[in-house]
Design a protein around this motif. Structure first.
Motif, short mmCIF file in Angstrom:
data_model
loop_
_atom_site.label_atom_id
_atom_site.label_comp_id
_atom_site.label_asym_id
_atom_site.label_seq_id
_atom_site.Cartn_x
_atom_site.Cartn_y
_atom_site.Cartn_z
N ARG A 1 0.89 -1.31 -0.05
CA ARG A 1 -0.10 0.03 -0.11
C ARG A 1 1.03 1.06 -0.12
O ARG A 1 1.86 1.35 0.72
CB ARG A 1 -0.77 -0.02 1.21
CG ARG A 1 -1.85 -1.27 1.58
CD ARG A 1 -2.99 -1.31 0.45
NE ARG A 1 -3.83 -2.26 0.54
CZ ARG A 1 -4.04 -3.13 0.21
NH1 ARG A 1 -3.16 -3.53 -0.88
NH2 ARG A 1 -4.88 -4.24 0.27
N LEU A 2 0.69 2.29 -0.94
CA LEU A 2 1.12 3.35 -0.81
C LEU A 2 0.26 4.32 -0.32
O LEU A 2 -0.83 4.64 -0.89
CB LEU A 2 1.69 3.80 -2.53
CG LEU A 2 2.55 2.97 -2.77
CD1 LEU A 2 2.77 3.33 -4.44
CD2 LEU A 2 3.91 2.70 -2.32
N ASN B 1 -3.03 8.05 10.69
CA ASN B 1 -3.80 7.23 11.58
C ASN B 1 -4.58 6.29 10.81
O ASN B 1 -5.71 5.82 11.29
CB ASN B 1 -4.94 7.86 12.57
CG ASN B 1 -4.16 8.56 13.88
OD1 ASN B 1 -2.81 8.41 13.89
ND2 ASN B 1 -4.91 9.21 14.60
N LEU B 2 -4.16 5.89 9.54
CA LEU B 2 -4.79 4.73 8.89
C LEU B 2 -3.79 3.82 8.83
O LEU B 2 -2.82 3.52 8.60
CB LEU B 2 -4.84 5.14 7.36
CG LEU B 2 -5.17 4.01 6.42
CD1 LEU B 2 -6.66 3.60 6.65
CD2 LEU B 2 -5.38 4.50 4.81
N TYR B 3 -4.31 2.63 9.84
CA TYR B 3 -3.49 1.40 10.00
C TYR B 3 -3.94 0.40 9.40
O TYR B 3 -5.12 -0.04 9.05
CB TYR B 3 -3.70 1.18 11.52
CG TYR B 3 -3.43 2.39 12.32
CD1 TYR B 3 -1.91 2.77 12.58
CD2 TYR B 3 -4.26 3.05 13.14
CE1 TYR B 3 -1.63 3.56 13.51
CE2 TYR B 3 -3.89 4.34 13.93
CZ TYR B 3 -2.66 4.54 13.94
OH TYR B 3 -2.27 5.56 14.70
N PHE C 1 -11.59 3.66 9.46
CA PHE C 1 -11.53 4.98 9.03
C PHE C 1 -11.80 6.06 10.01
O PHE C 1 -11.81 7.07 10.07
CB PHE C 1 -12.21 5.29 7.77
CG PHE C 1 -11.55 4.51 6.55
CD1 PHE C 1 -10.38 4.92 6.05
CD2 PHE C 1 -12.51 3.48 5.94
CE1 PHE C 1 -9.94 3.96 4.83
CE2 PHE C 1 -12.00 2.78 5.00
CZ PHE C 1 -10.78 2.94 4.45
N SER C 2 -12.46 5.51 11.11
CA SER C 2 -12.83 6.23 12.33
C SER C 2 -11.89 7.31 12.86
O SER C 2 -12.33 8.46 13.42
CB SER C 2 -13.63 5.41 13.37
OG SER C 2 -12.85 4.70 14.02
N LYS D 1 -3.99 15.51 7.12
CA LYS D 1 -3.02 16.53 7.75
C LYS D 1 -2.60 17.39 6.78
O LYS D 1 -1.92 16.81 5.65
CB LYS D 1 -1.84 16.05 8.40
CG LYS D 1 -1.20 16.85 9.18
CD LYS D 1 -0.20 16.38 9.86
CE LYS D 1 0.74 17.53 10.85
NZ LYS D 1 2.02 16.83 11.41
N THR D 2 -2.80 18.76 6.66
CA THR D 2 -2.43 19.75 5.56
C THR D 2 -1.40 20.32 6.13
O THR D 2 -1.44 20.70 7.45
CB THR D 2 -3.72 20.40 5.02
OG1 THR D 2 -4.25 21.24 5.89
CG2 THR D 2 -4.68 19.47 4.49
#
Length: 195
Positions: A163-164, A171-173, A182-183, A188-189
């Motif tokens: 996965r890229l 916080n996507l594990y 996805f909760s 982050k910008t």
């Protein structure tokens, strides 16, 4: 198990089929679709080119393959299994001998190989009954090694995924079960004026 064509030729000769001479016909059943037929044809080619063993491939609908496998209506079946839950027993159950019926006329679901080894079954049961994760995995590993040594199945590959993920995804594990929560994920910008 490593790829060793010379050892395969030696074992074939020891079994009385030097250079594949006199080896009985072999039927491999494969379900329609996906890469199954491509893999089956490659295996057929290797069996013939390396061992001089002819394997006839029969391509059937998945429903037919599942029923034929349960009744053992072919010599080889190509199949795959993806874990339903994250534990080795999800795979090891497929070779648990106590699920095999006494009669060959009855279907053997799960253990379509009809593999029976009391030592394997005992290790599997100990693993299932253990309250300790380390003890559970110790028994499962021993059962798996015993099964690999007996070789009722031939594992051709294990799935790998890459996965890229962009650096701004937070916080996507990821996990082996492909469960995506996805909760708690957010983007982050670097620009405070962007949401």
């Amino acid at each position: 198990i490593s790829y060793d064509p010379e050892q395969a030729k030696k074992l074939l000769a020891e079994a009385g089929y030097k250079n594949g001479d006199g080896f009985p016909p072999v039927k491999m059943e494969v379900n329609v679709g996906g890469y199954n037929t491509q893999v089956a044809f490659e295996l057929q080619k290797q069996f013939l080119n390396i061992l001089n063993v002819n394997v006839d491939i029969e391509i059937v609908p998945m429903s037919v393959k599942l029923e034929d496998a349960a009744y053992g209506r072919a010599d080889l079946f190509m199949t795959a299994w993806i874990a339903d839950y994250p534990s080795p027993d999800n795979f090891l159950l497929l070779l648990y001998g106590k699920t095999v019926p006494d009669s060959l006329s009855l279907p053997s679901f799960y253990n379509t190989t009809r593999y029976k080894n009391p030592e394997y079954d005992e290790l599997f049961e100990k693993g299932m009954a253990s309250d300790s994760i380390s003890e559970k995995y110790k028994n499962f590993l021993a059962a798996e090694q015993l099964m690999i040594n007996d070789a009722p199945i031939l594992v051709l590959w294990y799935e790998e995924n890459y996965r890229l993920i962009q650096s701004f995804v937070q916080n996507l594990y990821l996990n082996p079960m492909h469960y995506r929560d996805f909760s708690e994920m957010y983007l982050k910008t670097s620009n405070p004026s962007r949401p």
